[in-house]
Design an enzyme around this catalytic site. Structure first.
Site, PDB file in Angstrom:
ATOM      1  N   ASP A   1      -2.933   4.712  -2.051  1.00 43.11           N
ATOM      2  CA  ASP A   1      -3.925   5.238  -1.119  1.00 43.11           C
ATOM      3  C   ASP A   1      -4.251   6.711  -1.363  1.00 43.11           C
ATOM      4  O   ASP A   1      -3.342   7.536  -1.536  1.00 43.11           O
ATOM      5  CB  ASP A   1      -3.324   5.095   0.286  1.00 43.11           C
ATOM      6  CG  ASP A   1      -4.288   5.448   1.383  1.00 43.11           C
ATOM      7  OD1 ASP A   1      -5.191   4.640   1.646  1.00 43.11           O
ATOM      8  OD2 ASP A   1      -4.141   6.522   1.989  1.00 43.11           O
TER       9      ASP A   1
ATOM     10  N   ASP B   1       0.863  -1.173   0.000  1.00 46.82           N
ATOM     11  CA  ASP B   1       0.000   0.000   0.000  1.00 46.82           C
ATOM     12  C   ASP B   1       0.905   1.231   0.000  1.00 46.82           C
ATOM     13  O   ASP B   1       1.783   1.347   0.857  1.00 46.82           O
ATOM     14  CB  ASP B   1      -0.852  -0.027   1.281  1.00 46.82           C
ATOM     15  CG  ASP B   1      -2.266   0.459   1.047  1.00 46.82           C
ATOM     16  OD1 ASP B   1      -2.403   1.548   0.471  1.00 46.82           O
ATOM     17  OD2 ASP B   1      -3.207  -0.240   1.447  1.00 46.82           O
TER      18      ASP B   1
ATOM     19  N   HIS C   1     -11.288  -3.040   3.425  1.00 47.69           N
ATOM     20  CA  HIS C   1     -11.118  -2.781   4.856  1.00 47.69           C
ATOM     21  C   HIS C   1     -11.818  -1.513   5.326  1.00 47.69           C
ATOM     22  O   HIS C   1     -11.755  -1.178   6.495  1.00 47.69           O
ATOM     23  CB  HIS C   1      -9.619  -2.688   5.161  1.00 47.69           C
ATOM     24  CG  HIS C   1      -8.989  -1.499   4.493  1.00 47.69           C
ATOM     25  ND1 HIS C   1      -8.925  -1.360   3.124  1.00 47.69           N
ATOM     26  CD2 HIS C   1      -8.440  -0.368   4.994  1.00 47.69           C
ATOM     27  CE1 HIS C   1      -8.361  -0.205   2.827  1.00 47.69           C
ATOM     28  NE2 HIS C   1      -8.053   0.419   3.938  1.00 47.69           N
ATOM     29  N   ASP C   2     -12.440  -0.784   4.408  1.00 44.77           N
ATOM     30  CA  ASP C   2     -13.103   0.473   4.773  1.00 44.77           C
ATOM     31  C   ASP C   2     -14.621   0.369   4.811  1.00 44.77           C
ATOM     32  O   ASP C   2     -15.305   1.382   5.007  1.00 44.77           O
ATOM     33  CB  ASP C   2     -12.720   1.574   3.772  1.00 44.77           C
ATOM     34  CG  ASP C   2     -11.279   2.035   3.934  1.00 44.77           C
ATOM     35  OD1 ASP C   2     -10.739   1.924   5.055  1.00 44.77           O
ATOM     36  OD2 ASP C   2     -10.699   2.505   2.939  1.00 44.77           O
TER      37      ASP C   2
ATOM     38  N   GLU D   1      -6.484   4.173  -5.538  1.00 38.87           N
ATOM     39  CA  GLU D   1      -7.712   4.519  -4.824  1.00 38.87           C
ATOM     40  C   GLU D   1      -8.019   5.950  -5.250  1.00 38.87           C
ATOM     41  O   GLU D   1      -7.406   6.898  -4.752  1.00 38.87           O
ATOM     42  CB  GLU D   1      -7.517   4.437  -3.308  1.00 38.87           C
ATOM     43  CG  GLU D   1      -8.844   4.622  -2.585  1.00 38.87           C
ATOM     44  CD  GLU D   1      -8.708   4.969  -1.104  1.00 38.87           C
ATOM     45  OE1 GLU D   1      -9.612   4.609  -0.349  1.00 38.87           O
ATOM     46  OE2 GLU D   1      -7.720   5.601  -0.702  1.00 38.87           O
TER      47      GLU D   1
HETATM   48  C1  GLC Z   1      -7.735   5.235   2.469  1.00 39.88           C
HETATM   49  C2  GLC Z   1      -7.661   3.944   3.236  1.00 39.88           C
HETATM   50  C3  GLC Z   1      -8.261   4.136   4.587  1.00 39.88           C
HETATM   51  C4  GLC Z   1      -7.469   5.214   5.314  1.00 39.88           C
HETATM   52  C5  GLC Z   1      -7.388   6.490   4.491  1.00 39.88           C
HETATM   53  C6  GLC Z   1      -6.338   7.418   5.023  1.00 39.88           C
HETATM   54  O1  GLC Z   1      -9.025   5.610   2.185  1.00 39.88           O
HETATM   55  O2  GLC Z   1      -8.289   2.925   2.513  1.00 39.88           O
HETATM   56  O3  GLC Z   1      -8.276   2.970   5.349  1.00 39.88           O
HETATM   57  O4  GLC Z   1      -8.061   5.492   6.545  1.00 39.88           O
HETATM   58  O5  GLC Z   1      -7.038   6.246   3.150  1.00 39.88           O
HETATM   59  O6  GLC Z   1      -5.066   6.918   4.745  1.00 39.88           O
END
Ligand code: GLC
Length: 561
Positions: free
Chosen positions: A201, A102, A333-334, A258
């Site tokens: 991310d 990540d 995971h979110d 993402e």
């Molecule tokens: C992304 C991750 C999440 C995290 C956020 C800040 O959205 O998937 O879990 O809290 O970024 O890094």
């Protein structure tokens, strides 16, 4: 290297997301670790996985589960050490599994040495890596951070720094070329180790709107959500192109962004032939609800506008397939578990999980599975805020209480929407702790109450379980006579007049039709074509009479037509 789906080593692989904290605890300290992941590679291979994305394992104070990094080039002792990482890479390679890490570079941790030095020495080079501002009258603007509260934190006097997520996650200032070079060097450090690539991310947030302007308040706190000012802001392309040219382009790696909120018209910049990334997650249909500043303002997901949701999914598929490859998913995971998002609780059962899997698995794109999805895991029914670790859930809980909800009502919302729903330990078997941690150890998050019946050992022993269904979907996608069609075939929506139905064809060297009913009663569908063969069904009984297909409640059927 081209980004097109039908080129590159990753074209024909299924990806699986591991949340390392909760996958397998090899050293018995209650937290999952790298050695644990290595010990389970054969399980992933058995499923048919070709790529594993690890949520962050870098050194971190764990304010946001590792998405707050204090050393980009080291492993957190919770997860092991660099030798464990090298071992994981080597063992994965033996099994032809590629590892993605990540890449979290919108922000780091406030405990990162760069930030610590920036605090001590406001004139240092490192201070220029962050967004500091002098502001005598309170925060420099009224942006609300994504985890609640102001996006600015005071560090004494008039000095503030920006954090779009928690205050322990200061945003990095990509306008600074020296900072960008540090990131480029770090990315190359990992790629030189033989990594398969990165999941990247929050990358759409690295450019902030010129002048950092305040906006009209959208909540009782007088603040405004920071999205409009920090997401996919014009000019971001310069940073992303440089990153790609200086790092990814020099390696045979895959990058998965993402990048929520990028409009379909701009997909070409992100994942087109010369796009910044190989692929990006398709968030367009990932959640049916839109909560404003708190979960209690969400529309009930079971009354959501199904047609609008379905049309968004179709529109995204139609746009993406012309341009490149999207990454499809229903869990990560979110989010809470998928059945919780899309189906009323009374109807949850393994067949519903299969249908939801079938719905997205044969779409155009690269499917990601989130750990436990293949077991049909559900939400763990949290009853107390003490069971929660997640920073974002705690913020939502506080907001709900502040808005006048009772603790019981606020907790009910947390049990439903919390990100920790997907983060409880992976149940390997029916022994104490579900085999995640050794007996006698207390895992960092509670074990799922259903672990005695829903676990990998039980699930892999069944011929007709959710695991077997996923395995079959993977086989169909990767090595069957339908593989070419499912990977490259053209997507087209069908039967759009039908309510509560996702239905589409994929046409390559064959044509398949996927029909997924979200109705809780049986229904008859008049097929616009002749069904030659049933390829897959979430419930064994499939009734086709002439061109009339009977779909059972929540049934999915894939046909060759
Ligand atoms: C992304 C991750 C999440 C995290 C956020 C800040 O959205 O998937 O879990 O809290 O970024 O890094």
């Amino acid at each position: 290297m081209s980004n097109a789906i039908n080129k590159g080593w990753w074209k024909n692989r299924i990806a699986y997301q591991v949340y390392p904290r909760s996958f397998c605890d090899a050293n018995g300290d209650g937290t999952g670790d790298l050695k644990g992941i290595t010990s389970k590679l054969d399980y992933l291979k058995e499923l048919g996985v070709g790529i594993v994305w690890l949520s962050p394992v870098y050194r971190s104070p764990m304010d946001d589960g590792g998405y707050d990094i204090s050393d980009y080039e080291d492993i957190d002792p919770l997860f092991g050490n660099m030798a464990d990482m090298d071992e994981l890479l080597a063992e994965a390679k033996k099994r032809d599994i590629k590892i993605l890490m990540d890449l979290v570079v919108n922000h780091c941790s406030d405990e990162h040495p760069w930030f610590q030095k920036a605090l001590r020495e406001p004139d240092s080079e490192e201070a220029g890596y962050f967004w500091f501002a002098e502001s005598p009258d309170g925060p420099p603007n009224n942006w609300r951070s994504m985890f609640g509260g102001s996006a600015w934190e005071n560090v004494g006097g008039d000095r503030y720094y920006m954090h779009l997520f928690s205050k322990k996650q200061p945003d990095l200032n990509w306008e600074n070329p020296k900072l960008r070079q540090r990131i480029i060097d770090m990315v190359r450090f990992w790629l030189d180790k033989g990594l398969g690539g990165f999941r990247i991310d929050a990358i759409v947030h690295i450019k902030k709107m010129e002048g950092l302007p305040s906006g009209p308040a959208d909540g009782p706190d007088g603040m405004v959500g920071c999205y409009a000012y920090t997401r996919n802001v014009e000019g971001i392309g310069k940073f992303l192109t440089e990153l790609r040219e200086q790092t990814f382009d020099k390696y045979e790696c895959v990058t998965v962004a993402e990048a929520a909120g990028v409009p379909n018209e701009q997909l070409v910049d992100y994942i087109g032939e010369k796009g910044y990334f190989s692929t990006m997650f398709d968030f367009s249909y990932s959640e049916p609800y839109n909560y404003g500043h708190g979960w209690h303002t969400a529309k009930d997901p079971y009354e959501w506008d199904f047609d609008a949701w379905r049309d968004t999914l179709y529109a995204s598929q139609l746009s993406t397939q012309k341009i490149g490859c999207g990454a499809t998913f229903i869990e990560n995971h979110d989010y809470p578990r998928a059945c919780q998002k899309f189906v009323p609780e009374k109807d949850h059962c393994p067949e519903v999980q299969k249908m939801l899997g079938n719905m997205y698995f044969f779409l155009f794109g690269m499917p990601f599975i989130y750990q436990g999805q293949e077991l049909g895991m559900t939400n763990p029914r949290f009853t107390s805020i003490d069971q929660i670790d997640d920073i974002s859930t705690k913020n939502h809980y506080r907001t709900a209480l502040a808005d006048g909800l009772s603790p019981e009502e606020a907790m009910r919302l947390c049990a439903r929407y919390s990100r920790d729903n997907a983060r409880v330990p992976f149940p390997w078997d029916d022994s104490e702790n579900g085999g995640f941690s050794p007996a006698g150890v207390t895992p960092w998050l509670c074990v799922h109450p259903d672990y005695k019946t829903v676990n990998a050992k039980a699930e892999t022993a069944k011929n007709d379980g959710v695991f077997a269904f996923y395995k079959e979907m993977i086989r169909l996608r990767t090595v069957s006579e339908y593989a070419e069609t499912i990977q490259n075939g053209t997507f087209a929506p069908i039967l759009q007049g039908e309510k509560q139905l996702i239905a589409y064809t994929r046409t390559g060297d064959k044509t398949i039709a996927v029909l997924c009913s979200f109705a809780d009663s049986a229904r008859e569908i008049v097929l616009p074509f002749e069904a030659k063969k049933v390829v897959l069904a979430s419930k064994d009984e499939v009734k086709i009479d002439g061109n009339v297909l009977t779909l059972l409640p929540y049934q999915s059927v894939t046909l060759e037509v």
